[in-house]
Design an enzyme around this catalytic site. Sequence first.
Site, short mmCIF file in Angstrom:
data_model
loop_
_atom_site.label_atom_id
_atom_site.label_comp_id
_atom_site.label_asym_id
_atom_site.label_seq_id
_atom_site.Cartn_x
_atom_site.Cartn_y
_atom_site.Cartn_z
N GLU A 168 -6.51 3.11 8.65
CA GLU A 168 -7.52 2.70 7.66
C GLU A 168 -8.82 2.38 8.38
O GLU A 168 -8.82 1.78 9.45
CB GLU A 168 -7.13 1.43 6.89
CG GLU A 168 -6.10 1.61 5.84
CD GLU A 168 -5.75 0.30 5.13
OE1 GLU A 168 -6.62 -0.59 5.02
OE2 GLU A 168 -4.59 0.18 4.71
N GLU A 185 -8.77 -3.91 -5.64
CA GLU A 185 -8.97 -4.53 -4.33
C GLU A 185 -8.38 -5.95 -4.33
O GLU A 185 -9.07 -6.94 -4.13
CB GLU A 185 -10.45 -4.48 -3.95
CG GLU A 185 -10.85 -5.09 -2.61
CD GLU A 185 -10.07 -4.64 -1.37
OE1 GLU A 185 -9.40 -3.61 -1.40
OE2 GLU A 185 -10.14 -5.38 -0.37
N ASN A 226 -5.39 -0.38 11.53
CA ASN A 226 -6.40 -0.47 10.48
C ASN A 226 -7.57 -1.25 11.04
O ASN A 226 -7.40 -2.41 11.46
CB ASN A 226 -5.85 -1.21 9.26
CG ASN A 226 -4.80 -0.39 8.53
OD1 ASN A 226 -4.55 0.77 8.84
ND2 ASN A 226 -4.18 -1.01 7.53
N TRP A 229 -10.39 4.51 4.37
CA TRP A 229 -10.02 3.66 3.23
C TRP A 229 -11.26 3.50 2.38
O TRP A 229 -12.23 2.92 2.84
CB TRP A 229 -9.53 2.28 3.70
CG TRP A 229 -9.07 1.50 2.49
CD1 TRP A 229 -9.85 0.71 1.69
CD2 TRP A 229 -7.76 1.49 1.94
NE1 TRP A 229 -9.09 0.21 0.66
CE2 TRP A 229 -7.81 0.67 0.78
CE3 TRP A 229 -6.54 2.09 2.28
CZ2 TRP A 229 -6.69 0.44 -0.01
CZ3 TRP A 229 -5.44 1.85 1.49
CH2 TRP A 229 -5.52 1.02 0.35
N HIS A 275 3.57 -1.71 1.56
CA HIS A 275 2.17 -2.13 1.56
C HIS A 275 2.06 -3.35 0.63
O HIS A 275 1.44 -3.30 -0.43
CB HIS A 275 1.26 -0.98 1.12
CG HIS A 275 -0.17 -1.14 1.50
ND1 HIS A 275 -0.86 -0.22 2.27
CD2 HIS A 275 -1.07 -2.11 1.22
CE1 HIS A 275 -2.12 -0.63 2.44
NE2 HIS A 275 -2.28 -1.77 1.79
N ASN A 283 2.68 -2.09 6.48
CA ASN A 283 1.23 -2.14 6.57
C ASN A 283 0.75 -3.55 6.83
O ASN A 283 1.05 -4.47 6.06
CB ASN A 283 0.58 -1.65 5.27
CG ASN A 283 -0.94 -1.73 5.33
OD1 ASN A 283 -1.57 -0.98 6.06
ND2 ASN A 283 -1.52 -2.68 4.60
N GLU A 284 0.03 -3.74 7.93
CA GLU A 284 -0.66 -5.00 8.22
C GLU A 284 0.20 -6.25 8.03
O GLU A 284 -0.06 -7.05 7.11
CB GLU A 284 -1.91 -5.12 7.34
CG GLU A 284 -2.93 -4.02 7.56
CD GLU A 284 -4.25 -4.31 6.85
OE1 GLU A 284 -4.31 -5.27 6.06
OE2 GLU A 284 -5.23 -3.60 7.12
N TYR A 312 -11.65 -2.54 10.74
CA TYR A 312 -12.83 -2.74 9.90
C TYR A 312 -13.96 -3.43 10.65
O TYR A 312 -15.08 -2.97 10.68
CB TYR A 312 -12.45 -3.56 8.65
CG TYR A 312 -11.57 -2.81 7.67
CD1 TYR A 312 -12.13 -2.07 6.64
CD2 TYR A 312 -10.19 -2.83 7.78
CE1 TYR A 312 -11.33 -1.37 5.74
CE2 TYR A 312 -9.38 -2.14 6.88
CZ TYR A 312 -9.96 -1.41 5.87
OH TYR A 312 -9.18 -0.72 4.98
N GLN A 338 -2.28 -0.56 -5.53
CA GLN A 338 -3.72 -0.49 -5.77
C GLN A 338 -4.15 0.71 -6.61
O GLN A 338 -5.22 0.71 -7.19
CB GLN A 338 -4.47 -0.48 -4.44
CG GLN A 338 -4.27 -1.75 -3.65
CD GLN A 338 -5.01 -1.74 -2.33
OE1 GLN A 338 -4.46 -1.31 -1.32
NE2 GLN A 338 -6.24 -2.21 -2.31
N ARG A 385 -2.49 9.47 3.32
CA ARG A 385 -1.64 8.29 3.51
C ARG A 385 -1.48 7.56 2.18
O ARG A 385 -2.47 7.13 1.58
CB ARG A 385 -2.28 7.36 4.56
CG ARG A 385 -1.48 6.10 4.72
CD ARG A 385 -2.00 5.16 5.80
NE ARG A 385 -1.18 3.96 5.73
CZ ARG A 385 -1.63 2.72 5.72
NH1 ARG A 385 -2.93 2.47 5.83
NH2 ARG A 385 -0.80 1.71 5.62
C1 PNW Z 1 -6.66 -3.67 4.11
N1 PNW Z 1 -9.39 -8.87 6.76
O1 PNW Z 1 -6.65 -5.04 3.94
C2 PNW Z 1 -5.50 -3.19 3.25
O2 PNW Z 1 -4.52 -2.48 3.96
C3 PNW Z 1 -5.92 -2.49 2.01
O3 PNW Z 1 -4.89 -2.54 1.07
C4 PNW Z 1 -7.21 -3.08 1.49
O4 PNW Z 1 -7.57 -2.62 0.25
C5 PNW Z 1 -8.27 -2.75 2.52
O5 PNW Z 1 -7.92 -3.21 3.80
C6 PNW Z 1 -9.62 -3.32 2.15
O6 PNW Z 1 -9.53 -4.69 1.99
C7 PNW Z 1 -7.38 -5.93 4.67
O7 PNW Z 1 -9.58 -9.94 6.25
C8 PNW Z 1 -7.58 -7.17 4.10
O8 PNW Z 1 -9.83 -8.65 7.88
C9 PNW Z 1 -8.24 -8.15 4.81
C10 PNW Z 1 -8.70 -7.89 6.07
C11 PNW Z 1 -8.52 -6.63 6.64
C12 PNW Z 1 -7.85 -5.65 5.92
#
Ligand code: PNW
Length: 665
Positions: free
Chosen positions: A531, A621, A438, A614, A211, A256-257, A440, A95, A160
């Site tokens: 994140e 993205e 991570n 993040w 990642h 990662n994820e 959100y 990224q 990170r």
């Molecule tokens: C994370 N969802 O991705 C990643 O680790 C990053 O690389 C990315 O840029 C960042 O979050 C923002 O998108 C995600 O759908 C992608 O819930 C999708 C989800 C969550 C995190």
Amino acid sequence: MKFLTIFTTLLAVSSAKKCIVKAPASNAADANDVASDVETPSENVDAPAEISDNEGKLNDEVDSNDEDSNNENSGKKSGKLPASFKWGAATAAYQVEGAWNVDGRGESVWDHFTHLYPHNVETGRPGDEDSISGNVACDSYHKFEEDVKMMKIMKANHYRFSISWSRLFPDGQAKKEKGKWNVNEKGAEYYDMVINTLIENDITPLATLYHWDLPYALHEKYGGWLDYHSQYDFAKYAEFCFERYGDRVKNWITINEPWVNCVAGYKNGPGKAPYRCTGEAPRKLQNDTTGLDLLGGCSYEIGPSQYTPDSEVLPANRPPQRLEEVWCSHNILLGHAQAVKVYRDKFQKKQKGLIGITVDGEAQIPWEEPNMTEEEYANNEKYANLAAEFRIGWYSDPPITGDYPESVKQRMGKDLPEFTPEQKKLLKGSSSDFLGWNTYTSHWAAQVKNEDGTYVEPPTDKEANYENSKRDMWDDNCRGRGDGWTCIPPTLGSQAGSSWNTKYGPTIRVGLNWFAKRYEGLIKNGIIITENGCAQPNYKVSRANDQVTIDYFKSIGKEEFADAYDEDMIEREDDLEGTLIHDTYRIDWYKQYLENLRLAYVEDGVDVRGYMAWSLIDNYEWENGYETRFGMTYIDFYNDPELKRVPKDSLTFLGQWYTENVEQE
Ligand code: PNW
């Protein structure tokens, strides 16, 4: 009716070159404090302050790698986080780095598939390949010192970043022969420079090994994560990294994820590379083609054997298409465990670092209705836990307890691969040093009802399979209505700048408590938020749900969560005077989430040891391209050949938050 839930209480609330980077003028005073006179990287790294001397007590011994046993209580009285708190921001190689074909770097699946299917990225400039790929991105490969200046503004003590596997091993296969690795030396030197520059600036490196940027050669060779062999290639590459960088890197994240990598990469496509679409995601239907479709779509070519959307089973070692995401997850978890084994067996005792995995996943909030009985609500609480087991525990249980959650096994039946006894042993405790999360967004969860009002029951053992596994709960699709990424209203929180990204501060507190309870006594150095952040609302995201969400929260008496915003919050790419820089929505996000993190620590006693925002800078993205901005630093990707870094207000805000809420030594 009044429910006692956690969140009702919340509202109370060049390699050898030495490079000491100073913050830009306005922050000069602070920067001078931090950019102190560290002489050489080695001086700084031999005995990193935050790691206790645990020589001889590794692996299964009780107090291994307990880097700060006093951490748990030190900040609580003051209401602040402890001075040892890991504070910083995150990015990922593909990224930000750019330089995709420079100095011998090999192709990753992201290079390959963005170039092959340019129309799979939502924004960009016609005919400009760089605008839909990470070809150039922030050019951190050449501008890393500029990034460090941004870290200073937010007072980061950690950073990170991720290492690009194909920059080190262009064909993905690390080999050591006669004491020498087949590494791309120029690529390896880049990370020496990154690590040394961080240390010289008193910033502790937190390195992610993977990642999402799988070397394309491995996809071509055996189907990447779909194949059992991937775990061994990953572990070899990891071994190189430990050997080369482990004298200076004391915090390692393996993967990662895994969920996003596997679900968005193989099922819900064409979202993330390798753009496979084995699920029923809406976008698949538009582009369901066999063979190459250079205008955009799903990819069906894989490895030495071509196959079409109709091929049910792949050749040896390949899962049936309908289970690709499941097998990708299985193999990637094993890859994590193999890498940890290498670290524990060969390096950890000497290097004294910590290693763990980073999982993602929405906190699950029990669905509530105005006239619900207590029993109904309690049932939804039970289902919220089940949904979390599916969404998160699927990935976080194996590296801690050694196996998938029972509920996942019961519902998936024979469609869930089994770990052998040796694999369980390998997995168990492989993320016991720390767990990365991570976070959100939250989702609703409940037991779904039939049209006649009776509950849909879990599948019997006989019915249990992949397709039936989630039908009785609201899982990752927001109350089970529809499929894909976008939540159907009401959403938890207001709509941020990415379809799945909604702002609901309690997310972090609910999730931290879920982990703390589930893994009590099993994680030695706590949870690190690896994140958290948001894209400022932008023109691409629909707010059609606003009113429904507002009305809903009013109806359950929790108006405080009916968070909406005015039109002037919306980011306009041509308005530098506006929220591109003055990102008030993002500041409010950080305020809410950090306050909830603080409360999880001081009120609930959750052992949370770090927070990485993040992201440090606007970057690529993924399938959303460059116009979905998660950064705290602005870059004009389309018009500025210099890619100048411009700090946003949120970056300064985080620096202030740190000073006020983390104990200063
Ligand atoms: C994370 N969802 O991705 C990643 O680790 C990053 O690389 C990315 O840029 C960042 O979050 C923002 O998108 C995600 O759908 C992608 O819930 C999708 C989800 C969550 C995190």
